[in-house]
Design an enzyme around this catalytic site. Structure first.
Site, PDB file in Angstrom:
ATOM      1  N   TYR A  55      -5.936  -4.768 -11.649  1.00 53.27           N
ATOM      2  CA  TYR A  55      -4.496  -4.929 -11.398  1.00 53.27           C
ATOM      3  C   TYR A  55      -3.872  -5.831 -12.465  1.00 53.27           C
ATOM      4  O   TYR A  55      -2.815  -5.533 -13.035  1.00 53.27           O
ATOM      5  CB  TYR A  55      -4.309  -5.528 -10.006  1.00 53.27           C
ATOM      6  CG  TYR A  55      -2.876  -5.623  -9.537  1.00 53.27           C
ATOM      7  CD1 TYR A  55      -2.256  -4.549  -8.908  1.00 53.27           C
ATOM      8  CD2 TYR A  55      -2.147  -6.803  -9.704  1.00 53.27           C
ATOM      9  CE1 TYR A  55      -0.946  -4.644  -8.457  1.00 53.27           C
ATOM     10  CE2 TYR A  55      -0.839  -6.908  -9.262  1.00 53.27           C
ATOM     11  CZ  TYR A  55      -0.237  -5.819  -8.631  1.00 53.27           C
ATOM     12  OH  TYR A  55       1.059  -5.913  -8.193  1.00 53.27           O
ATOM     13  N   SER A  65       4.574  -7.912 -12.409  1.00 47.87           N
ATOM     14  CA  SER A  65       4.021  -8.771 -11.354  1.00 47.87           C
ATOM     15  C   SER A  65       3.812 -10.158 -11.947  1.00 47.87           C
ATOM     16  O   SER A  65       3.817 -10.309 -13.180  1.00 47.87           O
ATOM     17  CB  SER A  65       2.670  -8.193 -10.909  1.00 47.87           C
ATOM     18  OG  SER A  65       1.883  -9.166 -10.247  1.00 47.87           O
TER      19      SER A  65
HETATM   20  P1  NDP Z   1       3.413  -0.475  -1.156  1.00 47.68           P
HETATM   21  O1  NDP Z   1       1.939  -0.283  -1.056  1.00 47.68           O
HETATM   22  O2  NDP Z   1       4.170  -1.017   0.008  1.00 47.68           O
HETATM   23  O3  NDP Z   1       4.103   0.920  -1.605  1.00 47.68           O
HETATM   24  C1  NDP Z   1       3.565   1.654  -2.686  1.00 47.68           C
HETATM   25  C2  NDP Z   1       4.420   2.870  -2.957  1.00 47.68           C
HETATM   26  O4  NDP Z   1       3.873   3.571  -4.089  1.00 47.68           O
HETATM   27  C3  NDP Z   1       4.437   3.878  -1.809  1.00 47.68           C
HETATM   28  O5  NDP Z   1       5.707   4.489  -1.746  1.00 47.68           O
HETATM   29  C4  NDP Z   1       3.379   4.899  -2.249  1.00 47.68           C
HETATM   30  O6  NDP Z   1       3.643   6.162  -1.679  1.00 47.68           O
HETATM   31  C5  NDP Z   1       3.599   4.928  -3.753  1.00 47.68           C
HETATM   32  N1  NDP Z   1       2.412   5.389  -4.492  1.00 47.68           N
HETATM   33  C6  NDP Z   1       1.219   4.755  -4.647  1.00 47.68           C
HETATM   34  N2  NDP Z   1       0.404   5.507  -5.399  1.00 47.68           N
HETATM   35  C7  NDP Z   1       1.086   6.611  -5.758  1.00 47.68           C
HETATM   36  C8  NDP Z   1       0.792   7.770  -6.539  1.00 47.68           C
HETATM   37  N3  NDP Z   1      -0.409   7.945  -7.148  1.00 47.68           N
HETATM   38  N4  NDP Z   1       1.733   8.727  -6.687  1.00 47.68           N
HETATM   39  C9  NDP Z   1       2.927   8.587  -6.101  1.00 47.68           C
HETATM   40  N5  NDP Z   1       3.293   7.518  -5.352  1.00 47.68           N
HETATM   41  C10 NDP Z   1       2.374   6.547  -5.182  1.00 47.68           C
HETATM   42  O7  NDP Z   1       3.619  -1.393  -2.460  1.00 47.68           O
HETATM   43  P2  NDP Z   1       4.618  -2.606  -2.754  1.00 47.68           P
HETATM   44  O8  NDP Z   1       5.980  -2.256  -2.319  1.00 47.68           O
HETATM   45  O9  NDP Z   1       3.998  -3.860  -2.306  1.00 47.68           O
HETATM   46  O10 NDP Z   1       4.546  -2.635  -4.361  1.00 47.68           O
HETATM   47  C11 NDP Z   1       5.435  -1.863  -5.145  1.00 47.68           C
HETATM   48  C12 NDP Z   1       5.274  -2.315  -6.604  1.00 47.68           C
HETATM   49  O11 NDP Z   1       5.527  -3.700  -6.708  1.00 47.68           O
HETATM   50  C13 NDP Z   1       3.871  -2.074  -7.168  1.00 47.68           C
HETATM   51  O12 NDP Z   1       3.961  -1.704  -8.525  1.00 47.68           O
HETATM   52  C14 NDP Z   1       3.229  -3.435  -7.041  1.00 47.68           C
HETATM   53  O13 NDP Z   1       2.192  -3.624  -7.964  1.00 47.68           O
HETATM   54  C15 NDP Z   1       4.410  -4.331  -7.340  1.00 47.68           C
HETATM   55  N6  NDP Z   1       4.273  -5.694  -6.857  1.00 47.68           N
HETATM   56  C16 NDP Z   1       4.098  -5.966  -5.529  1.00 47.68           C
HETATM   57  C17 NDP Z   1       4.004  -7.275  -5.099  1.00 47.68           C
HETATM   58  C18 NDP Z   1       3.845  -7.652  -3.672  1.00 47.68           C
HETATM   59  O14 NDP Z   1       3.658  -8.838  -3.402  1.00 47.68           O
HETATM   60  N7  NDP Z   1       3.912  -6.716  -2.734  1.00 47.68           N
HETATM   61  C19 NDP Z   1       4.056  -8.393  -6.061  1.00 47.68           C
HETATM   62  C20 NDP Z   1       4.227  -7.990  -7.434  1.00 47.68           C
HETATM   63  C21 NDP Z   1       4.338  -6.681  -7.789  1.00 47.68           C
HETATM   64  P3  NDP Z   1       2.457   7.004  -0.906  1.00 47.68           P
HETATM   65  O15 NDP Z   1       1.813   6.079   0.048  1.00 47.68           O
HETATM   66  O16 NDP Z   1       3.178   8.135  -0.280  1.00 47.68           O
HETATM   67  O17 NDP Z   1       1.533   7.411  -2.003  1.00 47.68           O
END
Ligand code: NDP
Length: 257
Positions: A161, A148
């Site tokens: 985070y 990130s």
């Molecule tokens: P979302 O919240 O849209 O999606 C998160 C995903 O992770 C879902 O598929 C969720 O599935 C899964 N997930 C979360 N916790 C668990 C767990 N304990 N076990 C299994 N699956 C899990 O997130 P984003 O797409 O926004 O972010 C994805 C990545 O990108 C993250 O690492 C985030 O930190 C990073 N990121 C995002 C940014 C942004 O601006 N959006 C910027 C920089 C980095 P379920 O709900 O079924 O658990």
């Protein structure tokens, strides 16, 4: 036609947290480049929706789905085994699943600190080493850890985070020093502010929204689409001598004040 260096045909990719958001987009990019993709999340219904959508576009035999909690070491071992049983040996791993929790450090419940660290950092260690055991045996593989801009920059109210994503950078380096000699390239992709469910509240906040746009040289939020090309590159033979790097995909945010 895909350039041969970026052709992922016959390669199996596991993308954690690909039921939605950035992970889903990256999984789509890898499938478009020819990979067989194992989708992942916790919520089985949501995962099945994404699987059905992908299967309709890429074919049933190229799309698998496996649900497990990436913070649970036993579930990780069982989940990776299930992924490989149904799809074959994993050649590409994207450690993408993550959570955000916005509370100032002085008020942050230690349980929430731990949950963020477990989900964003420890999971990459757990899933990474489980998959790497097979990659090492086979002498090749690609691991992409999703970092990130908070890997480099702090912002108030997201201390856990920020610590977790800083950790992802050094975990990427630690994996590199131990596994690169086995033909595995481990790199991190560091997205800037990307419009997803995780950031919807920030997009809706007018003051925050205009601050982000002003703070980003490209003058816009990122789209999940912006991660596709860099992810395909880091998953492909086109990046075979790129080791331990953090690639920022942030519209220039981390290079200006
Ligand atoms: P979302 O919240 O849209 O999606 C998160 C995903 O992770 C879902 O598929 C969720 O599935 C899964 N997930 C979360 N916790 C668990 C767990 N304990 N076990 C299994 N699956 C899990 O997130 P984003 O797409 O926004 O972010 C994805 C990545 O990108 C993250 O690492 C985030 O930190 C990073 N990121 C995002 C940014 C942004 O601006 N959006 C910027 C920089 C980095 P379920 O709900 O079924 O658990």
């Amino acid at each position: 036609m895909t350039h041969p260096l970026f052709d992922l045909s016959d390669r199996v990719a596991l993308v954690t947290g690909s039921s939605r958001g950035i992970g889903r987009e990256i999984a789509e990019g890898l499938a478009e480049a020819g990979a067989t993709v194992v989708l992942h999340g916790r919520d089985a219904d949501r995962l099945e929706q994404t699987r059905a959508d992908f299967a309709g576009r890429f074919g049933d035999d190229r799309i698998r789905a496996v649900a497990f909690d990436i913070t649970d070491a036993d579930q990780v071992v069982a989940g990776v085994a299930e992924a490989e049983r149904t799809a074959g040996p994993i050649r590409i791993l994207v450690n993408n699943a993550g959570v955000q929790h916005r509370v100032p450090l002085l008020d942050l419940d230690p349980a929430d600190w731990q949950r963020v660290i477990d989900t964003n950092l420890t999971s990459a260690f757990l899933v990474g080493r489980t998959v790497a055991r097979g990659m090492i045996e086979r002498g090749r593989g690609k691991i992409i850890n999703i970092a990130s801009v908070q890997t480099d920059l702090a912002r108030a109210s997201i201390g856990a985070y920020t610590a977790s994503k800083g950790g992802v950078r050094n975990l990427t380096r630690a994996m590199t020093v131990e596994w690169a000699e086995h033909g595995i390239q481990i790199n991190a992709l560091a997205p800037g502010y990307i419009h997803t469910e995780m950031t919807q509240k920030l997009v809706d906040d007018e003051a925050f929204n205009s601050w982000i746009v002003g703070r980003t040289p490209a003058r816009r939020w990122g789209r999940t689409l912006d991660l596709k090309g860099p992810a395909v590159w880091l998953a492909s033979d086109g990046s075979d001598f790129v080791n331990g790097q953090v690639v920022f995909v942030d519209g220039g945010m981390t290079v200006v004040v």
